[in-house]
Design a protein around this motif. Structure first.
Motif, short mmCIF file in Angstrom:
data_model
loop_
_atom_site.label_atom_id
_atom_site.label_comp_id
_atom_site.label_asym_id
_atom_site.label_seq_id
_atom_site.Cartn_x
_atom_site.Cartn_y
_atom_site.Cartn_z
N ALA B 10 2.02 -17.29 -12.93
CA ALA B 10 2.25 -17.30 -11.48
C ALA B 10 1.99 -18.65 -10.85
O ALA B 10 2.73 -19.09 -9.99
CB ALA B 10 1.36 -16.25 -10.84
N LEU B 174 3.88 4.75 4.11
CA LEU B 174 2.79 3.76 4.09
C LEU B 174 2.19 3.64 5.48
O LEU B 174 2.93 3.63 6.47
CB LEU B 174 3.33 2.39 3.68
N ARG B 178 -0.70 -1.31 6.21
CA ARG B 178 -0.19 -1.78 4.92
C ARG B 178 1.24 -2.30 5.07
O ARG B 178 1.62 -3.26 4.40
CB ARG B 178 -0.24 -0.66 3.89
N ARG B 181 0.86 -5.76 6.52
CA ARG B 181 0.25 -6.72 5.59
C ARG B 181 1.14 -7.08 4.43
O ARG B 181 1.24 -8.25 4.04
CB ARG B 181 -1.04 -6.11 5.05
N TYR B 182 1.77 -6.08 3.86
CA TYR B 182 2.46 -6.34 2.59
C TYR B 182 3.98 -6.41 2.70
O TYR B 182 4.64 -6.84 1.76
CB TYR B 182 2.07 -5.27 1.56
N ILE B 183 4.54 -5.99 3.83
CA ILE B 183 6.00 -6.03 3.97
C ILE B 183 6.42 -6.94 5.12
O ILE B 183 7.18 -7.88 4.93
CB ILE B 183 6.57 -4.61 4.13
N PRO B 186 4.73 -10.89 4.91
CA PRO B 186 5.39 -11.77 3.93
C PRO B 186 6.83 -12.08 4.32
O PRO B 186 7.35 -13.14 3.99
CB PRO B 186 5.33 -10.98 2.62
N CYS B 266 -1.87 -11.20 2.45
CA CYS B 266 -0.80 -10.41 1.80
C CYS B 266 -0.86 -10.45 0.28
O CYS B 266 0.07 -9.99 -0.39
CB CYS B 266 0.57 -10.94 2.24
N GLY B 267 -1.92 -11.01 -0.28
CA GLY B 267 -1.90 -11.26 -1.71
C GLY B 267 -2.32 -10.11 -2.61
O GLY B 267 -1.78 -9.95 -3.68
N GLU B 268 -3.28 -9.31 -2.23
CA GLU B 268 -3.83 -8.32 -3.15
C GLU B 268 -4.11 -7.01 -2.43
O GLU B 268 -4.59 -7.01 -1.30
CB GLU B 268 -5.12 -8.87 -3.76
N VAL B 269 -3.81 -5.93 -3.09
CA VAL B 269 -4.03 -4.61 -2.47
C VAL B 269 -5.43 -4.13 -2.81
O VAL B 269 -5.86 -4.24 -3.97
CB VAL B 269 -3.00 -3.59 -3.01
N ARG B 270 -6.13 -3.63 -1.78
CA ARG B 270 -7.45 -3.06 -2.06
C ARG B 270 -7.25 -1.65 -2.61
O ARG B 270 -6.85 -0.75 -1.89
CB ARG B 270 -8.28 -3.01 -0.77
N ALA B 271 -7.49 -1.49 -3.90
CA ALA B 271 -7.21 -0.19 -4.54
C ALA B 271 -8.40 0.74 -4.38
O ALA B 271 -9.52 0.30 -4.23
CB ALA B 271 -6.91 -0.39 -6.00
#
Lengths: 204, 271
Positions: B10, B174, B178, B181-183, B186, B266-271
């Motif tokens: 990456a 969703l 979320r 943040r993620y859609i 970015p 936006c980099g990592e999802v808190r699982a």
């Protein structure tokens, strides 16, 4: 059980004007389709018969022109689309966690490894994965979505070689167990591997 | 055996030779124009009265740098111009998002933004002088010049956001946080960052132009004007160089900060 009764859908043919006095013909993709989904099933049929449109109607992304669907209210849907639709900046595992409603990153990685992901692939953003890897990640995203009681899978085995189809089909059977599932495929061998009832959509 | 295609990692470092070559090319181009400037100043500059040489500019800058007045003016102008910039970023982002969401907002604000873009700085300054004190002129002028750029950037970013991902989010239901943040973020960030970097340059140009017209005390624009009326051309060049350097460095800092914010958000999802 989900019952699809007399579903019709016609798409506009575009800006081309019909001759004066005639109605725009449109393209009818679904004509009086009736189906019942109770448990897992494979939906097969020639191209252009409206299988994807039927899935999109079930997902709530298209509205039918006529007919109705019973038993869809309150159902939580997890879907695999014809396209991968992964967030490109996230890893495959993060894409699964994003929609997974409680699935852990470790579980996601374990399932991804079982479908051939190497450690380096697990660290790679989805946008840089190969087409086949994206497909597998998208499949697992749908299968690992906790709380989803209806799975809609559109051509999940596209771009996979025979060995991988075997593994993916086994994962589908294991992870979809106990949930209503409609899986669209052209792949007869994969359909046999699943061992599910086959519904055929052929409007000719 | 299952093939797992070997892909580049990456964060693969860029090939160094290309970067070095680009840097050398840029340095070469700058050196060429400095030489042209030096030759032009020596032949047409009338001893630095019309055109100061690069060396004369640096000498003037060296003379200005140790003075308290220089830093006072930089702080005065920078604070006001950046305040205008930040306000415009906040309002532009909110308005751009609202215009993408509601057609009525778009219909109402698009002509206003086009009007602001088309208006000359001088007209704005004269109007702003009627409404506010000259000390705050650069806040108003940099705000009005940055606002339409950020507005358009955010609206374009929203339009560019992947519709297929939005459909996916709808099917999976969703939560809004979320999706944002993620859609959405970015999708919006590239065009938003681009517009912020461009706007940073514009706000310095418009802000200092406003100061030159409004002449607020202790401002960079006031210093430029004084240098012009006293025919101290080396000071005009030195102040111009300072403005260019400030604008470029703040633009680079803003771009880096925004990239950092994007990676954090936006980099990592808190699982």
């Amino acid at each position: 059980m989900i019952r699809i009764i007399g579903l019709c859908k016609t798409f506009d043919q575009g800006p081309r004007q019909p001759p004066l006095g005639e109605e725009s013909p449109g393209k009818q993709v679904l004509a009086d389709v009736c189906l019942a989904i109770d448990g897992p099933a494979v939906l097969m049929g020639p191209s252009g018969q409206g299988k994807t449109t039927l899935l999109r109607i079930l997902m709530g992304l298209e509205t039918p022109d006529a007919g109705r669907i019973e038993g869809l209210e309150g159902r939580r849907i997890a879907a695999m689309f014809q396209e991968d639709r992964l967030c490109p900046q996230l890893t495959a595992a993060d894409n699964i966690c994003l929609t997974g409603r409680g699935v852990t990153r470790a579980q996601a990685r374990e399932e991804l490894r079982a479908l051939g992901f190497a450690d380096a692939d697990l660290k790679t953003p989805a946008g840089r994965l190969s087409g086949g890897q994206k497909r597998r990640a998208a499949l697992l995203r749908a299968l690992l979505c906790r709380g989803a009681d209806l799975l809609l899978l559109d051509e999940p085995f596209t771009g996979m070689d025979d060995a991988l189809v075997d593994r993916a089909a086994a994962a589908v059977v294991r992870l979809a167990a106990g949930r209503d599932t409609l899986l669209v495929t052209h792949d007869h061998a994969a359909a046999r591997l699943l061992g599910w009832p086959v519904l055929t959509l052929d409007q000719n | 055996m299952i093939s797992t295609t070997a892909l580049p990692p990456a964060k693969m470092p860029r090939p160094e030779p290309n970067k070095r070559r680009r840097l050398l090319q840029t340095a070469g181009a700058v050196a060429f124009w400095v030489v042209v400037w030096q030759v032009a100043a020596a032949t047409l500059g009338y001893g630095g009265l019309f055109l100061t040489s690069p060396l004369g500019t640096l000498e003037a800058l060296a003379r200005l740098l140790p003075t308290a007045d220089f830093w006072h003016r930089i702080a005065f102008s920078a604070l006001r111009i950046l305040a205008g910039f930040l306000l415009a970023v906040v309002f532009g982002a909110l308005l751009g998002a609202a215009s993408a969401r509601w057609k009525l907002v778009r219909i109402l604000f698009n002509p206003v933004m086009q009007l602001i873009r088309a208006m000359p700085v001088a007209s704005f300054v004269i109007l702003a002088l009627l409404w506010a004190s000259s000390a705050n002129l650069s806040v108003i002028v940099s705000f009005t010049h940055v606002l339409p750029v950020v507005y358009a950037g955010v609206a374009a970013g929203i339009a560019d956001t992947d519709r297929q991902l939005i459909e996916m989010a709808k099917v999976y239901r969703l939560p809004l946080s979320r999706r944002l943040r993620y859609i959405w973020l970015p999708g919006i960030f590239p065009s938003f960052c681009e517009s912020c970097a461009a706007a940073m340059g514009m706000c310095w140009k418009s802000g200092v132009s406003a100061e030159v017209i409004g002449l607020p005390d202790h401002s960079v624009g006031d210093a430029l004007y004084r240098a012009k009326i006293t025919l101290t051309t080396p000071d005009v060049f030195a102040w111009t160089l300072v403005i260019v350097l400030l604008s470029a460095s703040l633009s680079a800092i803003a771009t880096r900060l925004l990239r950092l914010a994007r990676n954090c958000l936006c980099g990592e999802v808190r699982a």
